[in-house]
Write an enzyme that holds these catalytic residues in place. Structure first.
Site, PDB file in Angstrom:
ATOM      1  N   HIS A  54       0.830  -1.222   0.000  1.00  0.00           N
ATOM      2  CA  HIS A  54       0.000   0.000   0.000  1.00  0.00           C
ATOM      3  C   HIS A  54       0.863   1.269   0.000  1.00  0.00           C
ATOM      4  O   HIS A  54       0.526   2.258   0.646  1.00  0.00           O
ATOM      5  CB  HIS A  54      -0.935   0.037   1.214  1.00  0.00           C
ATOM      6  CG  HIS A  54      -1.962  -1.053   1.244  1.00  0.00           C
ATOM      7  ND1 HIS A  54      -3.268  -0.870   0.863  1.00  0.00           N
ATOM      8  CD2 HIS A  54      -1.880  -2.354   1.617  1.00  0.00           C
ATOM      9  CE1 HIS A  54      -3.944  -2.006   1.005  1.00  0.00           C
ATOM     10  NE2 HIS A  54      -3.122  -2.920   1.461  1.00  0.00           N
ATOM     11  N   ASN A 127     -10.327  -2.875   2.578  1.00  0.00           N
ATOM     12  CA  ASN A 127     -10.024  -2.853   1.148  1.00  0.00           C
ATOM     13  C   ASN A 127     -11.312  -2.598   0.366  1.00  0.00           C
ATOM     14  O   ASN A 127     -12.406  -2.622   0.940  1.00  0.00           O
ATOM     15  CB  ASN A 127      -9.446  -4.204   0.696  1.00  0.00           C
ATOM     16  CG  ASN A 127      -7.946  -4.317   0.958  1.00  0.00           C
ATOM     17  OD1 ASN A 127      -7.272  -3.320   1.216  1.00  0.00           O
ATOM     18  ND2 ASN A 127      -7.433  -5.525   0.892  1.00  0.00           N
TER      19      ASN A 127
END
Ligand code: HEM
Length: 482
Positions: A54, A127
């Site tokens: 990420h 997510n």
């Protein structure tokens, strides 16, 4: 504009910021040019380690508000009063690419929300897809190694179309369900404002009477879900690698309010073994006809950060940051996540990372933790231990109502897979619930990604897809001329 004077970091006035200090105007440069040394040494240290996953992301500020009290299910204070606005900070991200990678590659998107509640910070680190690739955290380093650039060539820098990705996936049957999400156009969202968010893991809500219930989180975008097709996503990755970042920034800069609704699914813990899937398995969704989505509240994003580094890069989200009323389930992926995040943040940001502005709770912090690198708090007095009488027993333990609920666990100590894996049923259902156009896109996305992959790996992928749905397996095999 207010007048201001250029100084060194020590506050000493700078009279010349154009020339270094030299012998004669042609050099060499003197070591006593402390202004040059301070400036260059600071510059040399401007980068901190990027997130191990990420790494590319963007953020926004806003608030969260419940529609009505959730007291029946949870004592979490920020979920009680519809009149209260809890400040939040959100970070959206891609997963696989490094800090400078393109926004529109096929990848899950991170959807991490920090709630600055009166009982301390609560992070919901989710997510944009409802399930995950694996179910045991011990596989996470292997998974990320297989997804990121190969150790010899560092390729690819952000994409799934390589042997190691598909090698790992084909040997991990529980990932098949996630593949049916990632390789639908959901894997290339049109906008961070037009994607769903999911907690993925199962958590526990506990009310004031100590009653516990399983909970799964869903964020629904006010603008609805919109995606890019493979060709458009590929084009944008070249023409505007910051497409999603720019979209969110510009929408908020123009005064737009970006809105999501929080919904939850609840399951009585007593019912956990009555399902055809394990509710603590993050590769599974809970059927919405059996566990309906209950609206909880809304989140509004209305302010852009004005310093990317201090607000977005230094933001530290962690699934272990819970507040009273929200607890862990035994989900093995979640249990592993509770260790990993703060551990990387102590490495990435330093021991006192919770004192950084974006991470600092609005709730008062008072304990006997002291010192450490980059300590910014000033403590006075002789007492840094508990229990004590020398400072009147302060800070004292909080009231009983903050305590986690008690429960019994028993069983053998083992290293074993869960019994009820049922890895292909939901993957097949997911494919069959899509419309014809979306099914065609999934097949096309899979074929495009799998084309450069070795035959042996392709065959294993086809086997898994076929077990999920015979038509899906057949069409992908046909596309690959297998
Ligand atoms: C065992 C499984 C997992 C492990 C060990 C893990 C570990 C990590 C680590 C170490 C980071 C970097 C944190 C930092 O440096 O600040 C991270 C970031 C992140 N992870 Fe996970 N992760 C796992 C699964 C998941 C799952 C299932 C989700 C979604 C539900 C998720 C969502 C995120 C998000 C959104 C971020 C970025 C947070 C931010 O914006 O700063 N991860 N993860």
């Amino acid at each position: 504009m207010k007048k201001s004077k250029l100084t060194t970091d020590q506050g000493v006035p700078i009279t010349d910021n154009q020339n270094s200090l030299t012998i004669g105007n042609r050099g060499p440069v003197l070591l006593q040019d402390v202004q040059f040394i301070e400036k260059m040494a600071h510059f040399d240290r401007e980068r901190i380690p990027e997130r191990v996953v990420h790494a590319k992301g963007t953020g926004a500020h806003g608030y969260f508000q419940v529609y009505k009290s959730m007291a029946l299910y949870t004592k979490a204070k920020f979920l009680q009063d519809p009149a209260k606005k809890t400040p939040i900070f959100i970070r959206f991200s891609t997963v696989t690419g490094g800090r400078g990678s393109a926004d529109t590659v096929r990848d899950p998107r991170g959807f991490a929300v920090k709630f600055y509640t009166e009982d301390g910070n609560y992070d919901l680190v989710g997510n944009n897809l409802p399930v995950f690739f694996i179910r045991d955290a011990i596989k996470f380093p292997d998974m990320v190694h297989a997804f990121k650039g190969a150790p010899d060539s560092n390729m690819p820098s952000s994409a799934s179309s390589h042997d190691s990705f598909w090698d790992f996936i084909s040997l991990t049957p529980e990932s098949t369900h996630m593949i049916t999400w990632l390789f639908s156009d959901r894997g290339t969202p049109r906008s961070y404002r037009m994607q769903e968010g999911f907690g993925v893991n199962t958590y526990v809500w506990v009310n004031l009477r100590g009653k516990a219930i399983y909970v799964k989180y869903h964020w629904k975008p006010k603008l609805g879900v919109r995606t890019l097709d493979r060709h458009e996503a590929t084009r944008l990755a070249g023409t505007d690698p910051d497409f999603l970042t720019r979209d969110l920034h510009d929408a908020i800069a123009k005064g737009g309010k970006v809105e999501y609704e929080l919904k939850v699914q609840l399951m009585n813990i007593a019912d956990e073994l009555k399902q055809d899937f394990d509710p603590l398995d993050p590769t599974k969704t809970w059927p919405e006809n059996k566990f309906p989505l209950m609206p909880v509240g809304k989140m509004i994003l209305d302010r852009n950060p004005d310093n990317f580094f201090t607000e977005v890069e230094q933001a530290a989200f962690c699934p272990a940051s819970l507040v009273p009323g929200i607890e862990f389930s035994a989900d093995k992926l979640l249990q592993g996540r509770t260790f990993s995040y703060a551990d990387t943040q102590r490495h990435r940001l330093g021991a006192n990372y919770l004192q950084l502005t974006v991470n600092k709770p609005l709730a008062p912090v008072d304990n006997n933790q002291r010192d450490g690198a980059m300590q910014t708090r000033h403590f006075s007095g002789p007492v840094n231990y508990e229990p004590n009488t020398l400072s009147g027993g302060m800070p004292a333990e909080a009231a009983e109502e903050g305590k986690p609920h008690t429960y019994k666990l028993e069983g053998e100590v083992v290293k074993q897979k869960i019994k009820l894996t049922n890895d292909f049923a939901q993957a097949g259902e997911r494919y069959r619930t899509l419309g014809k156009n979306d099914q065609e896109h999934m097949v096309d996305n899979l074929v495009a990604d799998l084309t450069p992959i070795s035959r042996q790996i392709q065959k294993r992928v086809i086997e898994n897809l076929t077990t999920a749905d015979a038509q899906l397996g057949r069409l992908v095999a046909k596309g690959l001329k297998l």
